[in-house]
Design an enzyme around this catalytic site. Structure first.
Site, PDB file in Angstrom:
ATOM      1  N   GLU A 157      43.512 107.058 -44.204  1.00 54.12           N
ATOM      2  CA  GLU A 157      42.278 106.858 -44.973  1.00 54.12           C
ATOM      3  C   GLU A 157      42.473 107.451 -46.354  1.00 54.12           C
ATOM      4  O   GLU A 157      42.377 108.663 -46.547  1.00 54.12           O
ATOM      5  CB  GLU A 157      41.095 107.584 -44.309  1.00 54.12           C
ATOM      6  CG  GLU A 157      40.592 107.015 -43.028  1.00 54.12           C
ATOM      7  CD  GLU A 157      39.205 107.541 -42.698  1.00 54.12           C
ATOM      8  OE1 GLU A 157      38.994 108.767 -42.641  1.00 54.12           O
ATOM      9  OE2 GLU A 157      38.311 106.707 -42.515  1.00 54.12           O
ATOM     10  N   HIS A 175      39.856 115.091 -40.731  1.00 53.73           N
ATOM     11  CA  HIS A 175      39.254 114.102 -41.634  1.00 53.73           C
ATOM     12  C   HIS A 175      39.310 114.653 -43.058  1.00 53.73           C
ATOM     13  O   HIS A 175      39.204 115.870 -43.276  1.00 53.73           O
ATOM     14  CB  HIS A 175      37.816 113.812 -41.221  1.00 53.73           C
ATOM     15  CG  HIS A 175      37.217 112.662 -41.953  1.00 53.73           C
ATOM     16  ND1 HIS A 175      36.698 112.777 -43.231  1.00 53.73           N
ATOM     17  CD2 HIS A 175      37.082 111.369 -41.603  1.00 53.73           C
ATOM     18  CE1 HIS A 175      36.267 111.604 -43.625  1.00 53.73           C
ATOM     19  NE2 HIS A 175      36.481 110.730 -42.663  1.00 53.73           N
ATOM     20  N   ASN A 235      32.085 106.664 -37.563  1.00 54.98           N
ATOM     21  CA  ASN A 235      31.859 108.073 -37.872  1.00 54.98           C
ATOM     22  C   ASN A 235      30.535 108.198 -38.617  1.00 54.98           C
ATOM     23  O   ASN A 235      30.398 107.736 -39.748  1.00 54.98           O
ATOM     24  CB  ASN A 235      33.027 108.576 -38.742  1.00 54.98           C
ATOM     25  CG  ASN A 235      32.831 109.991 -39.234  1.00 54.98           C
ATOM     26  OD1 ASN A 235      31.905 110.688 -38.836  1.00 54.98           O
ATOM     27  ND2 ASN A 235      33.722 110.417 -40.131  1.00 54.98           N
TER      28      ASN A 235
END
Ligand code: 13P
Length: 215
Positions: A133, A85, A6
């Site tokens: 994450e 995200h 990313n």
């Protein structure tokens, strides 16, 4: 193992990184994809590397100024998209609509989440994959696979308990082959990373080291 890099909004050369990733993927057979800024999707896809969007908006064609239309990202060469995200969190209804938009564009999807409970909720929305994450580890260079291995194991179990067809990636601080091997040992199907490659002096060398254990 799937490696998704990313590029966020880092000041790297997305075409140079994409070219390096394509070369390493071709040489090793490891699946590597690059997620650049939306405006650079076409230039990155033209290198031949697998290209992903960082996000697609929860909209169809129409009066949606400033959106990232999934169909437009597909026309630019993207074949998948990240969603939710930690740096671009979505409301649940919007995440569901963005997944619908991704499906219309025939995109593969990875939904990001902070922890195993959120991974379970994300897996219930039927993405192709989820990625755990922990935001506090993002950008630190301290790999989640070492700092908090249980969160990876528990995320793998949480996703499997909802839908064992959903792949699980992990990310945050991942940068070396050792980190990738640890992630694999913990049950992850891939890794999501950014600064280890986007900020590397030599992105190709960083990628070669990263994929070495599975090449
Ligand atoms: O946010 C991430 C990938 O989407 C992880 O970032 P870092 O690899 O810089 O920790």
């Amino acid at each position: 193992m799937f490696v998704l890099v990313n590029l966020k909004a880092y000041p790297c050369d997305p075409v140079a990184v994409a070219t390096a990733a394509h070369e390493v993927s071709d040489a090793t057979g490891v699946r590597i994809a690059i997620a650049p800024q939306a405006a650079r999707l076409s230039a990155v896809a033209d290198t031949g590397v697998e290209t992903w969007a960082q996000h697609v908006s929860p909209v169809e064609h129409g009066s949606h100024t400033g959106s990232t239309l999934a169909e437009a990202a597909a026309d630019a060469g993207a074949v998948g998209t990240l969603l939710n995200h930690s740096e671009n969190r979505l409301k649940l209804a919007d995440l569901d609509a963005s997944l619908d938009a991704a499906e219309r564009a025939d995109f593969e999807t990875i939904v990001c989440a902070n922890n195993p409970d959120q991974i379970a909720a994300a897996a219930a929305l039927d993405p192709d994959a989820v990625a755990v994450e922990p935001p506090e580890l993002i950008g630190t260079g301290t790999p989640v696979s070492k700092a908090d291995p249980d969160i990876v194991r528990d995320a793998v179990d949480a996703a499997a308990a909802v839908d064992d067809s959903v792949d699980v990636l992990c990310g945050a601080g991942i940068s070396t082959g050792e980190d990738l091997a640890s992630a694999q040992d913990l049950g992850a199907d891939g890794v999501l990373l950014a600064s280890g490659v986007a900020k590397a002096d030599d992105p190709k060398a960083a990628l070669e080291d990263l994929v070495e254990p599975v090449a």
